[in-house]
Each structure stands twice: as structure tokens, then as C-alpha cells.
Design a protein around this motif. Structure first.
Motif, mmCIF file in Angstrom:
data_model
loop_
_atom_site.group_PDB
_atom_site.id
_atom_site.type_symbol
_atom_site.label_atom_id
_atom_site.label_comp_id
_atom_site.label_asym_id
_atom_site.label_seq_id
_atom_site.Cartn_x
_atom_site.Cartn_y
_atom_site.Cartn_z
ATOM 1 N N ARG A 141 -1.904 9.342 -4.324
ATOM 2 C CA ARG A 141 -2.938 10.384 -4.256
ATOM 3 C C ARG A 141 -3.395 10.803 -5.649
ATOM 4 N NH1 ARG A 141 0.434 14.639 -1.621
ATOM 5 N NH2 ARG A 141 2.039 13.346 -2.607
ATOM 6 N N ALA A 142 -2.497 10.684 -6.635
ATOM 7 C CA ALA A 142 -2.875 11.050 -7.993
ATOM 8 C C ALA A 142 -3.879 10.069 -8.583
ATOM 9 C CB ALA A 142 -1.625 11.118 -8.873
ATOM 10 N N PHE A 143 -3.916 8.869 -8.048
ATOM 11 C CA PHE A 143 -4.858 7.854 -8.525
ATOM 12 C C PHE A 143 -5.347 7.072 -7.300
ATOM 13 C CE2 PHE A 143 -5.497 4.219 -11.825
ATOM 14 C CZ PHE A 143 -6.856 4.467 -11.809
ATOM 15 N N PRO A 144 -6.215 7.675 -6.466
ATOM 16 C CA PRO A 144 -6.600 7.091 -5.178
ATOM 17 C C PRO A 144 -7.370 5.779 -5.288
ATOM 18 C CG PRO A 144 -7.972 8.997 -5.701
ATOM 19 C CD PRO A 144 -6.884 8.973 -6.716
ATOM 20 N N LEU A 145 -7.808 5.416 -6.482
ATOM 21 C CA LEU A 145 -8.543 4.165 -6.640
ATOM 22 C C LEU A 145 -7.611 2.965 -6.773
ATOM 23 C CD1 LEU A 145 -11.360 5.320 -9.106
ATOM 24 C CD2 LEU A 145 -11.373 5.279 -6.605
ATOM 25 N N LEU A 146 -6.291 3.217 -6.787
ATOM 26 C CA LEU A 146 -5.312 2.146 -6.900
ATOM 27 C C LEU A 146 -4.596 1.955 -5.569
ATOM 28 C CD1 LEU A 146 -3.571 0.142 -8.634
ATOM 29 C CD2 LEU A 146 -2.044 2.093 -9.072
ATOM 30 N N SER A 147 -4.384 0.723 -5.166
ATOM 31 C CA SER A 147 -3.585 0.436 -3.969
ATOM 32 C C SER A 147 -2.719 -0.784 -4.242
ATOM 33 C CB SER A 147 -4.487 0.183 -2.751
ATOM 34 O OG SER A 147 -5.348 -0.917 -2.973
ATOM 35 N N SER A 148 -1.510 -0.777 -3.660
ATOM 36 C CA SER A 148 -0.560 -1.863 -3.869
ATOM 37 C C SER A 148 0.051 -2.265 -2.530
ATOM 38 C CB SER A 148 0.548 -1.446 -4.845
ATOM 39 O OG SER A 148 0.018 -1.116 -6.112
ATOM 40 N N PHE A 149 0.515 -3.500 -2.478
ATOM 41 C CA PHE A 149 1.023 -4.052 -1.221
ATOM 42 C C PHE A 149 2.155 -5.018 -1.519
ATOM 43 C CE2 PHE A 149 0.892 -5.867 2.986
ATOM 44 C CZ PHE A 149 1.137 -7.217 2.810
ATOM 45 N N VAL A 150 3.202 -4.971 -0.694
ATOM 46 C CA VAL A 150 4.298 -5.928 -0.759
ATOM 47 C C VAL A 150 4.572 -6.436 0.651
ATOM 48 C CG1 VAL A 150 6.715 -6.326 -1.336
ATOM 49 C CG2 VAL A 150 5.362 -4.761 -2.732
ATOM 50 N N GLY A 151 4.656 -7.735 0.808
ATOM 51 C CA GLY A 151 5.030 -8.342 2.082
ATOM 52 C C GLY A 151 6.229 -9.244 1.896
ATOM 53 N N LEU A 152 7.171 -9.186 2.835
ATOM 54 C CA LEU A 152 8.393 -9.978 2.753
ATOM 55 C C LEU A 152 8.607 -10.650 4.099
ATOM 56 C CD1 LEU A 152 10.648 -10.393 0.579
ATOM 57 C CD2 LEU A 152 11.987 -8.705 1.853
ATOM 58 N N SER A 153 8.969 -11.943 4.078
ATOM 59 C CA SER A 153 9.148 -12.663 5.331
ATOM 60 C C SER A 153 10.138 -13.797 5.157
ATOM 61 C CB SER A 153 7.799 -13.222 5.814
ATOM 62 O OG SER A 153 7.934 -13.914 7.027
ATOM 63 N N GLU A 154 10.914 -14.076 6.215
ATOM 64 C CA GLU A 154 11.800 -15.223 6.238
ATOM 65 C C GLU A 154 12.077 -15.587 7.697
ATOM 66 O OE1 GLU A 154 15.913 -16.868 4.174
ATOM 67 O OE2 GLU A 154 15.713 -14.727 4.581
ATOM 68 N N VAL A 155 12.069 -16.873 8.007
ATOM 69 C CA VAL A 155 12.383 -17.372 9.348
ATOM 70 C C VAL A 155 13.366 -18.521 9.205
ATOM 71 C CG1 VAL A 155 11.519 -18.364 11.492
ATOM 72 C CG2 VAL A 155 10.084 -16.759 10.204
#
Length: 657
Positions: free
Chosen positions: A537-551
């Protein structure tokens, strides 16, 4: 592959994130993987959503361009549109259901895939993971990938009732140039509002550069068309009609999933044409109720020298949901029914594609009951109890062969607990199935010619043997997970364990000269998916994402590894908006451990891939999107051993007036 990581890894993130968050801040995302519009924070499964603002979809010309960086999902092939198939949750192309505007796309013809769509016409992609046959029927064992085409309302600028959009673009990896022209509008009349969209596209491309610099030979020309119209005589009713046309002419190897041509895989001309027509009605008297019914026709036609394959499909389906309040608890019903006739017709010397028909009838009902109060309100938490099932019956018949008639019930049960609005724990059980394809049931022509390995060792010609007694593949899955969203953070994670029976495999007996599809394996597949999103919220123009997967997977009888497995993979991404959001710049990385090649003792190396992208709104009428994929031109392999995509610059320029 050893299951060295569990859901506990994902759950361990929660206390770290809690220290930085104290109130809800992320925007809600609505998904339809549960057949009813649902906030992502309340969906008891892992769903990913892509829309036209995403750099991958905004610049794509093939399904690989759209999906190749999604966690836990792999697109097999060598970049040719005709050879692209999916694997997810340990299941390959036949265990992942593909839908285009609600209509299944599952033609089965050798090594040719079942993606006949132009991404320029797609508004949204939803990827729902897990056993979903209770809602979607056959093939939905590993999940469902749903493509939704664009409508007039998606493109209309605020305050405008009409517009024209010209898009041009291309990609360096295959020297592609493409263009698309779309006209759209809406109008209020005395009899209600009408809207419409007309879009035509064309692209031309050549050999495809794969990872490390290898070339996949191809010369391709694609023409696409989308016609859509709607009439709303009142706020409750909408009549709609659409036609999607796809026509690609190529010169490529007979097996488009192999990298290059050879004496046994020569170049040939191939024309693939697909038509999807829909006529439907949507009744929505309020936000709590919706019923959509549609009559559909689809046709896929694959023409090659001296051979062609045609699949015609006519269907009638109706799907709906209804929410009710019963005082101290609420209830949501999801329901539907489907009738479908599919006709498979070969011509000339078409191989492995017999003349056969299949009729399918299905009905499903699912209910979710919600009751209880949050802990802060003096209760023990809010509970969701869901139970549902789908009944499918199919009747297949082939020329001069016995009918194959089966019915299947696919139940699903789930329980979710929310101590407060920010946290949900869920667990559930589901059964899923995959009906045998007509080719697996009734193929009876020559598979390949015999050969001589020496003066005293020759093999006979090899012929398909029909097997109308094939049983459907079935699976039983337990899945448990957590959804947590608070302040700047959102976490979604689940662990699943699947027991699958009656896998359909192709057995080739060289000396006997036969090939036949048989039920052979009992398998266990297990793994996890996790997603973490951060938007400060302090810097709403930034977004980050992490995805993790294993089968991981094994044969329950022999203990051998099997399945379209996924190595331990992590996907990371960041995007920042500048100049009042007029410019968006981002990076995405995908990293994987080394892993065993499917069906082989070979060990394939891990990889780290980096993409960068930029979207720029030059003027209110002009915008552009750029994406540089595989920045370092890293040589990498998918679990099936095929080369991944190489370095390529994708670009799209849009002008709307």
C-alpha cells in the motif's frame, strides 16, 4: 522424483507475512473455475488468471507464448501451433480439459495438438488445477484451462459506443508478422441494447528458433475471424451468437512435435481449419442467479496430401447457479446438463483416426452450505460444506466394431473453515475420469510399414487393433490447502495426493505387427502448488508474485516413476508502473531443479529463465507492449525432453479510434 517439499513449506510463510500486514488491501479477483462467480480468496482450489493486460497474452501468437511461464504447467512441442499440448498435475493432453468459450476442444489425432485459436482474439484465460470432473466431465483429471474470447464491452472506451482497433505485431524467434483489425460497438434501441464485434487477423511466420539456437522447420500462414453479437431485450435476458474461424496453412514435419524433419518424418503441407459456432441465451434476474443455455457446433478439419481428418461436434448445454439465504445459513447451487454428438471422419490414407461416433449425456449438481460466525463475532468460525456429483454416459461406436457404452459418476466433497475474513483452510476429496478417445477404441488401419534391420531380420507391417473394451481412466484425489489475504499480501497453497487407475497406454508388438490401446497402470501422483502476491500500500504501483510447484509420480505396482511430472519449479515476477501508470515495466523468472526425463533414465539439467516486458500507453489512442523472452537464450528442456522456447522479442502496437 522424490517429494522433498510439502505444504508445510508454504504454510511456513504465514507468520513471516503476518508481521507486515494488518488489514485487507488487495483487490478481489473473480474466478469461475467453480462454475459460479467466486472471489479468489474463497475458491477452494488453485486458479490462475490471465487477461489482455498481461504481457504474455498481450504479445502472444500461440498457446506456448501465453502459458509457457505458468507455474506447474508445461506446453509440449517445438513451438508449432499444430503440435502444442498441455501437461499439468501429472496428466498429459488427455487429462487436462481445454475449453474455448465453454466448448471442449479435444480432437485426438496423432501428434497434432488441440489448440486452434488465435490469442489476439482472447480476452481471458483461467487455469483451474485439480480433479474437476464433478463439474466438467471427461478429461478434467489434472485441471481445466478455459479461454474466453473478447467482446465489444471489453474494448469500448469509457463513454464511447463504438470503436475500431488496429493491432500489428510480431516475434523475432520465428520472423513473424501479424495484424488484426477489430470493429465493435453497441446501441440502445426501442427493443433493448444490441452490441457486436467483428475481427479479422492474419499472420505469417517461418522457422522457429528454439532454446540454444536450434531451428524447428516451419512455414506458416494463419487467418482468423471472430464474429460476435448480442441483444438484451431487458436487464434479465441476453441472446448471443458467435462464430470463431481459424485457418492455418503450414509446411512442417509430419510429426510437428519433433524438432526437425528426417526421412521418417518428412516435411509436408498441412492445413488446419477450425470453426466454433454458438447460439445462446443468458438469464440473469439478479446477482444471485444465472442460467446460460447454448447450442454449439464445432468442426476441426486437418488436411494433408492424400489424407484428411474431420471431427464434427454438435452440443446443447445449460449451466447455472443460484444463491439463497436460509436464515442462519446460506446456500449456493450449481447445476447443469449437456448433450453432445461427435462424429469422426477420415479420408484417404488418414492414420490412427477411424470412422467412429460418440454420443454423450451428462448432468451435474453441486451445493455449498455456509454457516457460522467469525471468531471476532463470538463464533467458532465460518464453515463451507460442499458436496456435488456429475453423471456422464457415453456411447461410442466404430465401423464393424462393438459399441463401447460406459457411465461414470464423479463425486466431490469439500470442507472449508474461516476463523476470520482473511484466512481459509480447506480440504476435499474428488473423483475424476477420462473417457477413451475414438482413436484408442477403434483404430484398425496400418500404423507403420515393416522394416528390415539386416538380411535375416525383418519385421511385418504394423496394424492397429481395435479395443472397444477399454475402460475409462479414473482417479481419486485428496487436496488440502490454505488461502490467506491481509494487507499487502495474499497466499494460496495446496497439497494433493492422487491415486489413478486404468491408465490407457499404447502397446506396440514389433514382431507380431500389432499396436493396441490397453488399460495398464495404477499410479500415484502427489505434489503441491503455492502462490504469494505482494502489492504494498505504501507503493501501490509495485506488485510482486511468487509461484511454487512440484509434482511427483510412481507406478503403484512397480514403483517406477511415471506421468507428465513437474520438477521443483519457482516462478518469480515483479512489475512497476510509472508516469501515472502510463508505463509498466516488469521482470519474470522461472527456475527449476534438475529432473529425470519422462520414460528415460536420462537426467535433464535445471534451468533459470528470465523475461522482461514493458507496456506503454503512448497516447489515449495508442499503446504498445514488448516482451523479451528467455533473455539469456538459456538451453532448457521440458519434462518430456523437448526443447523449450529460445530468446525472442515479442511486440504489439495497438491503435484504437
Amino acid at each position: 522424483m522424490k517429494p522433498t517439499h510439502t505444504l508445510g513449506v508454504c504454510l511456513s510463510l504465514l507468520p513471516l507475512l503476518t508481521a507486515h500486514a494488518n488489514e485487507t488491501g488487495l483487490d478481489p479477483v473473480t474466478v469461475t473455475g467453480t462454475r459460479a462467480p467466486t472471489d479468489l480468496s474463497r475458491a477452494p482450489l488453485i486458479i490462475d488468471v490471465l487477461d489482455r493486460s498481461d504481457a504474455a497474452l498481450a504479445t502472444a501468437s500461440s498457446v506456448e507464448d501465453v502459458l509457457s511461464r505458468q507455474p506447474g504447467l508445461h506446453v509440449a512441442g517445438q513451438g508449432r501451433r499444430n503440435g502444442q499440448t498441455l501437461s499439468m498435475r501429472g496428466f498429459g493432453r488427455n487429462g487436462v480439459l481445454v475449453r474455448l468459450d465453454g466448448v471442449r476442444q479435444d480432437i485426438s489425432t496423432g501428434h497434432v495438438g488441440n489448440f486452434f485459436l488465435d490469442p489476439a482474439l482472447i480476452q481471458e484465460v483461467q487455469i483451474a488445477r485439480g480433479a474437476l470432473s464433478s463439474l466438467y466431465g471427461s478429461n478434467a483429471m489434472g485441471g481445466v484451462v478455459s479461454f474466453t474470447s473478447v467482446e465489444a464491452r471489453d474494448l469500448l472506451a469509457p463513454g464511447e459506443d463504438s470503436g475500431v482497433r488496429l493491432s500489428v505485431g510480431g516475434a523475432t524467434a520465428n520472423d513473424e508478422l501479424r495484424g488484426n483489425l477489430t470493429a465493435f460497438g453497441r446501441r440502445d434501441t426501442a427493443n433493448g441494447q444490441v452490441d457486436g464485434l467483428f475481427s479479422v487477423g492474419r499472420s505469417k511466420s517461418g522457422d522457429i528458433r528454439r532454446a540454444g539456437g536450434d531451428k524447428a522447420e516451419e512455414d506458416a500462414r494463419l487467418n482468423s475471424l471472430l464474429l460476435k453479437g448480442g441483444w438484451e431485450p431487458s436487464n434479465d435476458h441476453r441472446l448471443f451468437i458467435s462464430w470463431q474461424h481459424y485457418d492455418e496453412s503450414t509446411t512442417q514435419p509430419a510429426n510437428p512435435q519433433q524438432l526437425s524433419s528426417s526421412a521418417s518424418n518428412p516435411l509436408r503441407d498441412r492445413d488446419v481449419e477450425s470453426n466454433n459456432v454458438q447460439l445462446g441465451h443468458r438469464w440473469q434476474p439478479g446477482s444471485a442467479t444465472e442460467i446460460t443455455s447454448q447450442l454449439t457446433f464445432s468442426q476441426q478439419d486437418i488436411d494433408e496430401p492424400q489424407a484428411s481428418r474431420t471431427l464434427d461436434r454438435v452440443g446443447l448445454q445449460s449451466d447455472g447457479y443460484h444463491s439463497m439465504e436460509h436464515g442462519w445459513f446460506s446456500q449456493t447451487l450449481v447445476f447443469g446438463a449437456e448433450l453432445e454428438q461427435a462424429r469422426q471422419r477420415p479420408d484417404g490414407q488418414a492414420n490412427g483416426f477411424p470412422k467412429a461416433d460418440i454420443d454423450t449425456q451428462a448432468a451435474y449438481l453441486d451445493t455449498t452450505l455456509t454457516a457460522g460466525n467469525y471468531l471476532s463475532e463470538g463464533g467458532v468460525g465460518q464453515f463451507d460444506v460442499g458436496i456435488g456429483a456429475r453423471y456422464d454416459r457415453y456411447d461410442a461406436s466404430g465401423q464393424n466394431d462393438a459399441d463401447s457404452v460406459h457411465d461414470q459418476v464423479s463425486p466431490r466433497f469439500r470442507l472449508a473453515w474461516r476463523p476470520n475474513d482473511a484466512l481459509m483452510l480447506f480440504s476435499g476429496y474428488a473423483e475424476a475420469f477420462r473417457a477413451p478417445s475414438l482413436s484408442e477404441l477403434y483404430a484398425n488401419e496400418r500404423h507403420f510399414a515393416g522394416f528390415c534391420a539386416g538380411p535375416f531380420f525383418c519385421t511385418p507391417d504394423n496394424y492397429w487393433i481395435p479395443n472397444p473394451n477399454l475402460s475409462p481412466e479414473t482417479s481419486h484425489t485428496w487436496e488440502s490447502g490454505v488461502v490467506w489475504h491481509q494487507g499487502d499480501w495474499q497466499v494460496r497453497a495446496s497439497y494433493f495426493d492422487t491415486r489413478a487407475d486404468d491408465f490407457i497406454d499404447t502397446q506396440v508388438d514389433i514382431m507380431a505387427g500389432t499396436t493396441q490401446a490397453v488399460n495398464v497402470q495404477r499410479a500415484q501422483l502427489w505434489g503441491y502448488d503455492a502462490r504469494v502476491t505482494w502489492q504494498p500500500r505504501a507503493f501501490p504501483l509495485l506488485s510482486s508474485f511468487v509461484g511454487l510447484s512440484e509434482v511427483s509420480g510412481k507406478d503403484r505396482d512397480s514403483g517406477d516413476a511415471l506421468g507428465s511430472q513437474t520438477p521443483l519449479e519457482m516462478t518469480l515476477g515483479n512489475e512497476i508502473a510509472l508516469y501515472n501508470s502510463g508505463v509498466r515495466i516488469g521482470w519474470q523468472g522461472r527456475f527449476a531443479q534438475s529432473f529425470d526425463k519422462q520414460g528415460d533414465d536420462e537426467r535433464l539439467p535445471g534451468y533459470g529463465l528470465h523475461d522482461i516486458h514493458m507496456a506503454w500507453q503512448l497516447t489515449p489512442a495508442i499503446d504498445t507492449s514488448l516482451r523479451l523472452a528467455n533473455l539469456g537464450d538459456k538451453e532448457w528442456y521440458r519434462p518430456d525432453g523437448s526443447l523449450g522456447d529460445g530468446r525472442s522479442l515479442f511486440a504489439t502496437l495497438n491503435w484504437q479510434w
